[in-house]
Design an enzyme around this catalytic site. Structure first.
Site, short mmCIF file in Angstrom:
data_model
loop_
_atom_site.label_atom_id
_atom_site.label_comp_id
_atom_site.label_asym_id
_atom_site.label_seq_id
_atom_site.Cartn_x
_atom_site.Cartn_y
_atom_site.Cartn_z
CE1 TYR A 130 -2.85 -3.28 0.33
CE2 TYR A 130 -4.31 -1.44 -0.10
CZ TYR A 130 -4.06 -2.80 -0.10
OH TYR A 130 -5.02 -3.68 -0.53
CE LYS A 183 2.61 -16.89 -6.31
NZ LYS A 183 2.00 -18.12 -6.82
CG ASP A 215 -1.07 -19.09 -6.46
OD1 ASP A 215 -0.77 -19.34 -5.28
OD2 ASP A 215 -0.33 -19.41 -7.42
CG ASP A 239 -8.10 -4.84 0.39
OD1 ASP A 239 -9.24 -4.92 0.88
OD2 ASP A 239 -7.71 -3.86 -0.26
CG ASP A 243 -13.77 -7.18 -1.23
OD1 ASP A 243 -13.79 -6.82 -0.04
OD2 ASP A 243 -13.98 -6.41 -2.19
#
Ligand code: NAD
Length: 352
Positions: A130, A183, A215, A239, A243
């Site tokens: 971010y 990852k 993934d 984030d 969702d």
């Protein structure tokens, strides 16, 4: 106890008003002694004060015991030099709100894409990708030429250790299962550091720990949604994954969250400002209301005030009953209620 209310943009004023109705009902019913006050943020303060994130609002936040923050339409903000600071990121940075806690649960009788799910995503909130908050000064994203853009991702040992501790503490109070998501097969140093820290912290707890690459995790959470419990991950992965989890459990309008640090806690729905449905009184305020319940729980725990935790549990139970009834839902879940009517119905059940 002082609670600062910031409406935000888009559907923010509508869902925050509905949440405020519920908070006021809980305040009365459980004798919580909350004093609600308001401050400006977002497009409202851009118009009146020339900035989406006024210093005076930050000062008021720091003085408050808890904050209720509506979503912000950051995508349409002008550049920071013209007053368009992402107040969401700014709040997390200013108050050092390192833990973003995002639960997703399938509610009995309420439509969802999966049959069973009850997960809590614990997302690191102050570093990672971010760009507007991962640097002490300046931004972690820049363009050396008009045809080249570079983003810097920051992962620190301190950041990983403290989010890992928050996740382990939470896992201890639930099923004792902790899943770390990263990852590390590609981002060997940054995600490698994250995994090393989570393993180190978790070794002090009696937890069942497993790990998946982000993934694969997006597929697994769809395939086996009831397999996971507490999930700890870095900022951007958390984030996106939250969702997905919210949508699987019924929709973005159901996904609450708190942003918590050592001294402050902000109730903020996981979703955005939904400009496509703003001003129509059709947004689902559930996420915002449940975020306030999470804030109550945090405040009750911090200040040793069990009545706040009792109020949080009761709000959750009332929401569950409200969502089980098709006539008690908002249009995103096939129901007839407007945002305000949903808030009023929950407040009425809470008072009764
Ligand atoms: P969004 O979450 O606002 O909306 C995505 C979809 O979900 C839309 O179809 C929307 O109508 C629906 N939706 C979201 N909340 C809902 C609710 N409570 N009830 C019913 N439907 C709901 O995501 P977006 O469209 O990508 O972003 C819109 C703006 O929000 C952008 O400016 C983005 O930067 C900002 N944003 C802010 C936050 C925040 O303030 N915490 C978080 C995410 C996005």
């Amino acid at each position: 106890m002082k609670i600062l209310v910031l409406k935000g943009d888009g559907i923010g004023p509508e869902i925050v008003a509905a949440a405020e109705t519920v908070v006021k009902a809980a305040n009365k019913r459980f004798n919580l002694g909350l004093e609600l006050d308001t401050a400006e943020v977002g497009l409202e303060s851009l118009k009146s004060q020339g900035t989406t994130f006024p210093d005076s609002t930050v000062a008021r936040m720091k003085e408050s015991d808890g904050i209720i923050l509506g979503p912000l339409d950051t995508a349409i903000y002008p550049p920071p030099e013209q007053g368009g600071t992402n107040a969401s990121g700014g709040t997390r940075k200013a108050l050092d709100l390192f833990a973003n806690i995002r639960p997703s649960r399938v509610r009995p009788g309420c439509p969802a894409h999966v049959k069973k799910m009850d997960v809590v995503i614990v997302r690191e909130n102050t570093e990672g990708f971010y760009a507007d908050r991962n640097m002490y000064m300046g931004r972690g994203e820049f363009m050396p030429t008009p045809d080249m853009a570079i983003s810097m991702r920051k992962v620190t040992r301190e950041g990983c250790m403290r989010i890992a501790k928050a996740a382990c503490e939470l896992a201890k109070t639930r099923s004792g299962k902790l899943t770390m998501v990263h990852k590390g097969n590609v981002m060997k140093m940054s995600d490698g550091l994250f995994a090393e820290c989570v393993n180190a912290v978790a070794s002090d707890y009696k937890l069942d720990v497993d790990e998946y690459f982000i993934d694969a995790m997006t597929a697994l959470i769809v395939r086996k949604p009831d397999f996971f419990d507490v999930i700890v991950t870095t900022n951007m992965y958390g984030d996106i994954l939250s969702d997905l989890a919210a949508e699987l459990s019924g929709g973005l309008g159901l996904g609450p969250s708190v942003n918590a640090g050592a001294n402050h806690c902000v109730a903020q729905a996981a979703h955005g400002s939904a400009p496509d449905i703003a001003g129509k009184n059709i947004a689902n305020p559930t996420a915002m209301i449940l975020s306030c319940a999470m804030l109550f729980d945090w405040l009750g725990n911090r200040h040793g005030r069990p009545e706040l935790q009792e109020a949080a549990k009761r709000i959750d139970a009332v929401i569950e009953a409200q969502l089980a009834d098709q006539d008690g839902r908002t249009p995103d879940l096939g129901g007839p209620l407007g945002t305000d009517a949903f808030g009023a119905a929950v407040a009425k059940k809470l008072a009764g």
